[in-house]
Scaffold this active site. Structure first.
Site, mmCIF file in Angstrom:
data_model
loop_
_atom_site.group_PDB
_atom_site.id
_atom_site.type_symbol
_atom_site.label_atom_id
_atom_site.label_comp_id
_atom_site.label_asym_id
_atom_site.label_seq_id
_atom_site.Cartn_x
_atom_site.Cartn_y
_atom_site.Cartn_z
ATOM 1 N N LYS A 55 60.440 93.018 32.866
ATOM 2 C CA LYS A 55 60.773 91.656 33.315
ATOM 3 C C LYS A 55 61.030 90.749 32.109
ATOM 4 C CE LYS A 55 58.257 92.494 37.558
ATOM 5 N NZ LYS A 55 56.993 92.408 38.304
ATOM 6 N N GLN A 99 51.036 89.784 37.696
ATOM 7 C CA GLN A 99 51.366 91.176 38.021
ATOM 8 C C GLN A 99 50.246 91.811 38.854
ATOM 9 O OE1 GLN A 99 54.363 92.776 37.182
ATOM 10 N NE2 GLN A 99 53.608 94.403 38.489
ATOM 11 N N ASP A 122 57.711 85.326 42.577
ATOM 12 C CA ASP A 122 57.572 86.610 43.274
ATOM 13 C C ASP A 122 57.695 86.402 44.783
ATOM 14 O OD1 ASP A 122 57.331 88.952 41.791
ATOM 15 O OD2 ASP A 122 55.227 88.586 41.294
#
Ligand code: NAD
Length: 297
Positions: A55, A99, A122
């Site tokens: 990412k 994460q 997200d």
């Protein structure tokens, strides 16, 4: 012989990155600043490290700023929540991710709900989740958003089609079903671990999305001719011929299912790169909303 097309997520993600790069250049030339994505990683889980690194690398490719904060796996939940609040309030950060998975002593639910929805790139918070079915989307969950974008760019119609989603997790399967039903106007069947006779349902699919985490779950006898297959699964399968001792595989037995499919995603190179592209799209969107106020989140 019928034609089968590989849904090349790597290529489409690269097209999207080029489009985003152009937008960033335009933003900068107007005197604006580059969007800034931050990531929090707790612990040293191997796959998570790889995902976060990928990412950060993608941010560099498109000209975004990026920040990676790594914490030890013993970090207290309270400290993590404080860091999240700090990120929420940091004017320089447009969007950030925590994460997953997190160490067992930290509540993922609490963590997700502490993230400000307008920075939740997200698309995991309850607010963004609920807004999947609103005509005014918030930030869409990255993986299902990537799948929809992949289908759109290959001009695969979803309206009125029977989409069968295998998996109903909070981050992939459940929002995938919602997006296909609402934005995609598909008829959706949602299958999961308690579904009896999975093949009975998957054989009816015009579009089959599989997000489970079990290699070879879907075999050729479980699909009909001409099906569109989207394999979200990422599994490490032992492979002595590889230097690292394993290879990546999806949930679908690619070799045999590809013979019946009209379109199919490979693993790797299908949904994975699209998830990262969606994260970048969400960050760009969040940044524009914050700096230009051109669209309410
Ligand atoms: P999860 O473990 O949270 O959920 C798994 C889902 O599969 C559940 O809904 C469960 O009911 C269902 N399931 C389990 N066994 C089943 C069975 N035998 N038959 C039918 N359904 C079954 O996992 P997740 O976070 O949704 O991830 C699923 C897979 O997708 C994993 O392999 C993960 O690594 C991968 N993933 C890929 C991306 C990407 O970008 N490609 C992103 C996120 C997750």
């Amino acid at each position: 012989m019928k034609k089968m097309t590989i849904l090349d997520g790597k290529k489409i993600a690269s097209d999207i990155e080029n489009e985003i790069s152009l937008e960033v250049q335009q933003l900068l030339s107007r005197g604006g600043r580059a969007p800034h994505l931050a990531a929090i990683l707790v612990g040293d889980d191997g796959p998570s490290l790889t995902y976060v690194d990928n990412k950060v690398k993608a941010c560099k490719r498109v000209g975004f700023e990026s920040t990676l904060m790594k914490f030890s796996s013993t970090m207290a939940e309270e400290k993590l929540l404080k860091e999240i609040v700090r990120f929420n309030e940091d004017e320089d950060i447009d969007g950030f991710i925590v994460q997953l998975p997190l160490p067992a002593h930290i509540s993922e639910e609490k963590v997700i709900e502490t993230i400000a929805p307008e920075k939740d790139v997200d698309g995991f918070t309850n607010q963004n989740y609920g807004r999947i079915i609103s005509p005014h989307h918030g930030l869409l969950p990255a993986t299902p958003y990537g799948v929809m974008e992949l289908l759109r760019r290959y001009k695969i119609p979803t309206k009125g089609k029977h989409a069968v989603v295998v998996g109903h997790s909070r981050v992939v399967g459940a929002p995938m079903g919602l997006l296909l039903a609402h934005e995609g106007q598909a008829t959706v069947t949602q299958c999961h671990i308690d579904t009896h006779d999975l093949g009975y349902f998957t054989r009816q699919a015009d579009i089959l999305c599989v997000a489970v985490g079990k290699p070879n779950l879907i075999t050729a006898d479980m699909v009909k001719e001409g099906v569109v297959v989207v394999d979200v699964g990422i599994n490490r399968v032992e492979d002595a011929t590889k230097k690292r001792g394993y290879r990546l595989a999806g949930d679908v037995n690619f070799d045999e299912v590809a013979k019946k499919a009209s379109f199919i995603t490979p693993v790797p190179g299908g949904v994975g790169p699209m998830t990262i592209a969606s994260l970048l799209l969400n960050t760009l969107h969040a940044s524009k909303v914050r700096t230009e106020g051109n669209n309410k989140l």
